[in-house]
Design an enzyme around this catalytic site. Structure first.
Site, PDB file in Angstrom:
ATOM      1  CE  LYS A  47      13.636 -11.657  -9.639  1.00  0.00           C
ATOM      2  NZ  LYS A  47      13.507 -12.058  -8.236  1.00  0.00           N
TER       3      LYS A  47
ATOM      4  CB  CYS B 158      -0.949   0.093   1.182  1.00  0.00           C
ATOM      5  SG  CYS B 158      -2.157  -1.209   1.233  1.00  0.00           S
TER       6      CYS B 158
ATOM      7  CD1 TRP C 294      -0.376  -6.416  -2.985  1.00  0.00           C
ATOM      8  CD2 TRP C 294      -0.675  -6.892  -0.814  1.00  0.00           C
ATOM      9  NE1 TRP C 294      -0.086  -7.748  -2.797  1.00  0.00           N
ATOM     10  CE2 TRP C 294      -0.261  -8.064  -1.470  1.00  0.00           C
ATOM     11  CE3 TRP C 294      -0.929  -6.957   0.552  1.00  0.00           C
ATOM     12  CZ2 TRP C 294      -0.078  -9.269  -0.825  1.00  0.00           C
ATOM     13  CZ3 TRP C 294      -0.749  -8.168   1.211  1.00  0.00           C
ATOM     14  CH2 TRP C 294      -0.321  -9.312   0.518  1.00  0.00           C
TER      15      TRP C 294
ATOM     16  CE  LYS D  96      11.437  -3.028  -5.678  1.00  0.00           C
ATOM     17  NZ  LYS D  96      11.839  -4.394  -6.051  1.00  0.00           N
TER      18      LYS D  96
ATOM     19  CD  GLU E  30      16.312 -14.350  -7.931  1.00  0.00           C
ATOM     20  OE1 GLU E  30      15.723 -14.588  -6.864  1.00  0.00           O
ATOM     21  OE2 GLU E  30      16.156 -13.306  -8.576  1.00  0.00           O
TER      22      GLU E  30
ATOM     23  NE  ARG F 109       4.641   1.750  -0.057  1.00  0.00           N
ATOM     24  CZ  ARG F 109       5.709   1.551   0.702  1.00  0.00           C
ATOM     25  NH1 ARG F 109       6.903   1.801   0.219  1.00  0.00           N
ATOM     26  NH2 ARG F 109       5.597   1.130   1.926  1.00  0.00           N
TER      27      ARG F 109
ATOM     28  CD  GLU G  36       9.172 -12.612  -7.974  1.00  0.00           C
ATOM     29  OE1 GLU G  36       8.478 -12.101  -7.095  1.00  0.00           O
ATOM     30  OE2 GLU G  36      10.414 -12.560  -7.967  1.00  0.00           O
TER      31      GLU G  36
ATOM     32  CG  ASN H  27       1.460   1.075   4.197  1.00  0.00           C
ATOM     33  OD1 ASN H  27       2.621   1.425   4.128  1.00  0.00           O
ATOM     34  ND2 ASN H  27       1.108  -0.178   4.095  1.00  0.00           N
ATOM     35  N   GLY H  28      -0.796  -0.519   6.390  1.00  0.00           N
ATOM     36  CA  GLY H  28      -0.503  -1.305   7.591  1.00  0.00           C
ATOM     37  C   GLY H  28      -1.683  -2.183   7.941  1.00  0.00           C
TER      38      GLY H  28
ATOM     39  CG  HIS I 137      16.896 -37.306  -2.029  1.00  0.00           C
ATOM     40  ND1 HIS I 137      17.090 -38.574  -1.540  1.00  0.00           N
ATOM     41  CD2 HIS I 137      18.136 -36.758  -2.140  1.00  0.00           C
ATOM     42  CE1 HIS I 137      18.376 -38.784  -1.337  1.00  0.00           C
ATOM     43  NE2 HIS I 137      19.028 -37.698  -1.700  1.00  0.00           N
TER      44      HIS I 137
HETATM   45  C1  G6P Z   1       8.901  -8.865  -2.136  1.00  0.00           C
HETATM   46  C2  G6P Z   1       9.455  -8.579  -3.519  1.00  0.00           C
HETATM   47  C3  G6P Z   1      10.715  -9.401  -3.763  1.00  0.00           C
HETATM   48  C4  G6P Z   1      11.735  -9.153  -2.664  1.00  0.00           C
HETATM   49  C5  G6P Z   1      11.146  -9.392  -1.272  1.00  0.00           C
HETATM   50  C6  G6P Z   1      12.075  -8.904  -0.167  1.00  0.00           C
HETATM   51  O1  G6P Z   1       8.412 -10.143  -2.080  1.00  0.00           O
HETATM   52  O2  G6P Z   1       8.491  -8.863  -4.501  1.00  0.00           O
HETATM   53  O3  G6P Z   1      11.260  -9.077  -5.011  1.00  0.00           O
HETATM   54  O4  G6P Z   1      12.821  -9.992  -2.840  1.00  0.00           O
HETATM   55  O5  G6P Z   1       9.921  -8.673  -1.124  1.00  0.00           O
HETATM   56  O6  G6P Z   1      12.170  -7.510  -0.240  1.00  0.00           O
HETATM   57  P1  G6P Z   1      13.338  -6.639   0.344  1.00  0.00           P
HETATM   58  O7  G6P Z   1      12.948  -5.222   0.048  1.00  0.00           O
HETATM   59  O8  G6P Z   1      13.386  -6.916   1.826  1.00  0.00           O
HETATM   60  O9  G6P Z   1      14.598  -7.029  -0.332  1.00  0.00           O
END
Ligand code: G6P
Length: 612
Positions: A488, A2, A75, A607, A484, A27, A491, A101-102, A508
Site C-alpha cells: 500500500k 482501459c 492505460w 484497478k 500488504e 480502469r 502504490e 480494451n484488451g 536473512h
Molecule cells: C490491481 C489493483 C489491486 C488489486 C489487484 C487484484 O493491481 O490495483 O488493488 O489488489 O489488481 O485485483 P482483483 O480485482 O483481482 O482483486
C-alpha cells in the site's frame, strides 16, 4: 484496464460518455478520448493526455454534438501515453472509429500486412490494426466488416465501433475483456462495467465471450462471432446506488472506502452466521453437492495483488481451524505452471473486480483440469463469478479507489466465515464454531475503535513522510499484513520504497538495510508469535532503526522499544489481521496526501488488470 463507453439514443451522447469515463477512470487514466457522430454525418473526435478532467476542458472548447458516440480511458500497453496513441482510433479516411480494451497479440503481423496493402498508421497501438482491418472488410455494413475483421485477430478485446458510412448503429464485441449494454428508454449505453450506467439505467446485459452486439436507438441484437446466429439474452437488474460511486463527503475515495470498514464487514457477514449453532451459512456454496464439499482435501487459492495477501491470511485460517491443506498461488504464476490437481482439489479465485486476467485464466485452467472451482468475488456478475462452480460474494459495495482496501477487509472476513463453514463439517467443535462466529460479529465495532486512531496516524504520516524506505514485519497471521502494508505504501505514496517481510526472515537479508534512516513497522498484536517478534524488534533497536508498532491495547511494555505505537483492540489471533491492516491503509493514504500523490489513482496503476 482501459475503460470503454458508448451511447446511442435521444440525448446528447457526450453527456453520458463523459460521465461514464469519469466512473471508469479507475480502469486507466493516462489519456482519454471521445468520438461523436454529428447530425451532418461527420464523426468528430477529441483526445487528451492525462486525466478525464483534461479531456473535459478540451470538450468545453470544442462542443461535440450528436446522438451516438464512443469513448475511452486508456492505460497504456503499446505506445506511451500521447494524443496520437489515445483512443478512439480511426481508419485511413477517418470514417470508422474504435474504442478498444484488451491486447491484440498478433498485431505486429497484421500491421505489416496492412501497411503492405497501403494502410497508413497514425499510432503505435495494437488497437489501430482492428480499425484498418474493419476498413479493409467494409462493404457498406459495419457489423459484417467487424465480424470479418475479428476473424483475423488473436488476443483479448472489448470493442465499440462506429462508422459514418453505416450510421445509426454501434457495433460492440467481446473476447476476455468485459462489456455491458445498459438498456434505457429509447437509448442504449455501452460500458466496461455497470458502475458507468448507475443513475442512467439499472437494466444491464453482460456480453459473453464470442458475442457481437448491433445497437441502434431502437433496439439491440446479439449474435455469435463464430456463426452469426442470434443469441437471446435476458437483462439483469443491477443493484448499485449512485452514492456508491460518489465520494460522500470525503476528499478521496480511498479514505471513504477505508472508513467504510465497519459497514463492509457487517455486509459481508449479514445473514450468514447462526450464532447458537456456531455455524456459517453461505448460500452460494450451499447450492453445491455437500458430499463434494466435504470431500475437498486440498484448496489452492489463486489471486493477484492485495487479494493474494487476503488469500495468505485465508491459508493460515483454513489450515489451523478447518484442517484443510491450502496453498496460495499468484494467478500470473499458476497459469503457466503444471499444477497437480485432482477431483478433490478446490481451486478458489479471490478477486475484487472478478476480472483480473491472470486470476481468470488460472481459474479456467483449473476448470479444464477437473478441479472444483470456487470464488470470493466482490463484483456481482463479473467474469470470475460467472466462471466458478460456486462462490461467495463479498457484498463490500463498489470499490472505486485503485488500491484495494475495503475489499481486502471483506476478503479476510469471508475467509473467516469459510473457515467456520468448512471447519464445522470437519473437526471444528461447536464451542470453537461459537467462539469464532461470536468474535467475527464484534469486528465491525472493533474496526470503529481502530478508526479512532485516525488523528494519531495523520500525525505519524507527517512525521515519517520524509523517509525514503520502510520495512514492514509481521509473523504468522500478520505476515501477509506486513506485505500488504508495504504494498500500500509503495502504490499510494509512490515515491517511497517499502518491503514486507516475515519477521523471522529479517536476519536473512533485510537487517542489512537497517539504520536510523530505515523505519520499520512491526505488526505485533498479543498473539502466539509475540515473543518472537519482540526479539526481532530488539535486533532493529540495536541497529538504531526506528520502530512503529501496531500492538494490542493495554500493551505498555512495547513503548520500551517502539518509537511510536498504534493500538488495536484485542480479538482472536486469526482475526487480528482484519484490524491491523486498517492503520497501515490509513498510514499509506496520509503519507500519499503529504507527498502530493493522487491517492485514488496512483501513478502507472489501474484497478482492473484485464491484461496479462
Ligand atoms: C490491481 C489493483 C489491486 C488489486 C489487484 C487484484 O493491481 O490495483 O488493488 O489488489 O489488481 O485485483 P482483483 O480485482 O483481482 O482483486
Amino acid at each position: 484496464m482501459c475503460g470503454i463507453a458508448g451511447y446511442i439514443g435521444k440525448n446528447e451522447a457526450s453527456e453520458f460518455l463523459m460521465d461514464a469515463l469519469k466512473r471508469l477512470e479507475y480502469r486507466g487514466y493516462d489519456s482519454a478520448g471521445v468520438a461523436v457522430l454529428d447530425k451532418n454525418g461527420e464523426i468528430n473526435c477529441v483526445k487528451s493526455v492525462g486525466k478525464i478532467n483534461a479531456l473535459e476542458k478540451k470538450l468545453k472548447e470544442k462542443n461535440l454534438s450528436g446522438r451516438s458516440g464512443i469513448a475511452h480511458t486508456r492505460w497504456a500497453t503499446h505506445g506511451h501515453p500521447s494524443e496520437k496513441n489515445a483512443h478512439p482510433h480511426c481508419d485511413c479516411e477517418g470514417d470508422i472509429y474504435i474504442a478498444h480494451n484488451g491486447i491484440i497479440e498478433n498485431y505486429k503481423a497484421l500491421k505489416s500486412k496492412l501497411i503492405q496493402a497501403g494502410h497508413k498508421f497514425k499510432s503505435e497501438t495494437d488497437t489501430e490494426v482492428i480499425t484498418h482491418l474493419i476498413e479493409s472488410h467494409f462493404q457498406g455494413n459495419l457489423e459484417q466488416a467487424v465480424l470479418n475483421a475479428l476473424k483475423h485477430t488473436e488476443g483479448a478485446y472489448a470493442i465499440a465501433v462506429i462508422s459514418k458510412n453505416d450510421p445509426g448503429k454501434i457495433i460492440i464485441a467481446k473476447k476476455s475483456s468485459p462489456l455491458i449494454i445498459g438498456i434505457g428508454e429509447n437509448e442504449y449505453f455501452i460500458a466496461s462495467d455497470p458502475s458507468a450506467t448507475v443513475g442512467y439505467t439499472d437494466k444491464v446485459i453482460y456480453l459473453d465471450d464470442g458475442e457481437l452486439g448491433i445497437i441502434t436507438k431502437d433496439g439491440y441484437k446479439i449474435i455469435s462471432i463464430i456463426d452469426s446466429n442470434e443469441i437471446h439474452k435476458d437483462h439483469c437488474k443491477v443493484d448499485l446506488d449512485v452514492s456508491e460511486v460518489q465520494k460522500g463527503g470525503y476528499d478521496h475515495f480511498l479514505l471513504k472506502e477505508i472508513f467504510e470498514g465497519p459497514e463492509v464487514v457487517k455486509n459481508s457477514i449479514r445473514g450468514r452466521i447462526i450464532p447458537d449453532e456456531g455455524l456459517v451459512k453461505l448460500g452460494g456454496l450451499d447450492v453445491l453437492d455437500q458430499k463434494k464439499l466435504r470431500n475437498i482435501n486440498r484448496i489452492i487459492i489463486i489471486a493477484c495483488g492485495t487479494a493474494s495477501y487476503a488469500g495468505l491470511v485465508g491459508e493460515y485460517m483454513l489450515e489451523e481451524y478447518a484442517g484443510i491443506p491450502v496453498e496460495v498461488e499468484l494467478g500470473s504464476e499458476f497459469r503457466y505452471r503444471k499444477p497437480i490437481i485432482d477431483e478433490r482439489t478446490a481451486v478458489m479465485a479471490v478477486s475484487q473486480s472478478g476480472e483480473t486476467a491472470d486470476t481468470l485464466a488460472s481459474l479456467l485452467e483449473a476448470k479444464r483440469k477437473g478441479a472444483l472451482t470456487l470464488g470470493i468475488v466482490n463484483v456481482v456478475g463479473s467474469a470470475i463469478a460467472r466462471e466458478t462452480d460456486a462462490g461467495v460474494y463479498n457484498h463490500a459495495g463498489s470499490e472505486i479507489s485503485v488500491a484495494s482496501t475495503k475489499a481486502f477487509i471483506s476478503q479476510m472476513t469471508v475467509f473467516a466465515l469459510l473457515t467456520v463453514y468448512f471447519g464445522r463439517t470437519r473437526n471444528m467443535s461447536l464451542t470453537m464454531g461459537k467462539r469464532i462466529t461470536e468474535e467475527i460479529q464484534k469486528i465491525p465495532s472493533l474496526i470503529e475503535k481502530v478508526l479512532e486512531s485516525d488523528g494519531q496516524i495523520k500525525i505519524l504520516a507527517k512525521k515519517y513522510s520524509g523517509y525514503k524506505n520502510f520495512l514492514f514485519l509481521g509473523r504468522k497471521y500478520n505476515y501477509p499484513i506486513a506485505k500488504e502494508g508495504a504494498l500500500k505504501l509503495k502504490e499510494i505514496a509512490y515515491y517511497i520504497h517499502a518491503e514486507g517481510y516475515a519477521g523471522g526472515e529479517m536476519k536473512h537479508g533485510p537487517i542489512a538495510m537497517i539504520d536510523e534512516n530505515f523505519p520499520c513497522f512491526f505488526i505485533v498484536p498479543n498473539d502466539s508469535v509475540y515473543e518472537k517478534m519482540w526479539s526481532n524488534m530488539e535486533e532493529v533497536k540495536a541497529r538504531n532503526g526506528k520502530i512503529i508498532a501496531i500492538a494490542t491495547e493495554g500493551n505498555e511494555d512495547i513503548k520500551d522499544l517502539a518509537d511510536d505505537v498504534i493500538y488495536v483492540p484485542k480479538t482472536l489471533e486469526m482475526l487480528t489481521p482484519i484490524l491491523t491492516a486498517i492503520p497501515l491503509h490509513l498510514f499509506a493514504a496520509y503519507v500519499g496526501i503529504e507527498l502530493g500523490c493522487d491517492i485514488d489513482q496512483p501513478r502507472n496503476l489501474a484497478k482492473s488488470v484485464t491484461v496479462e
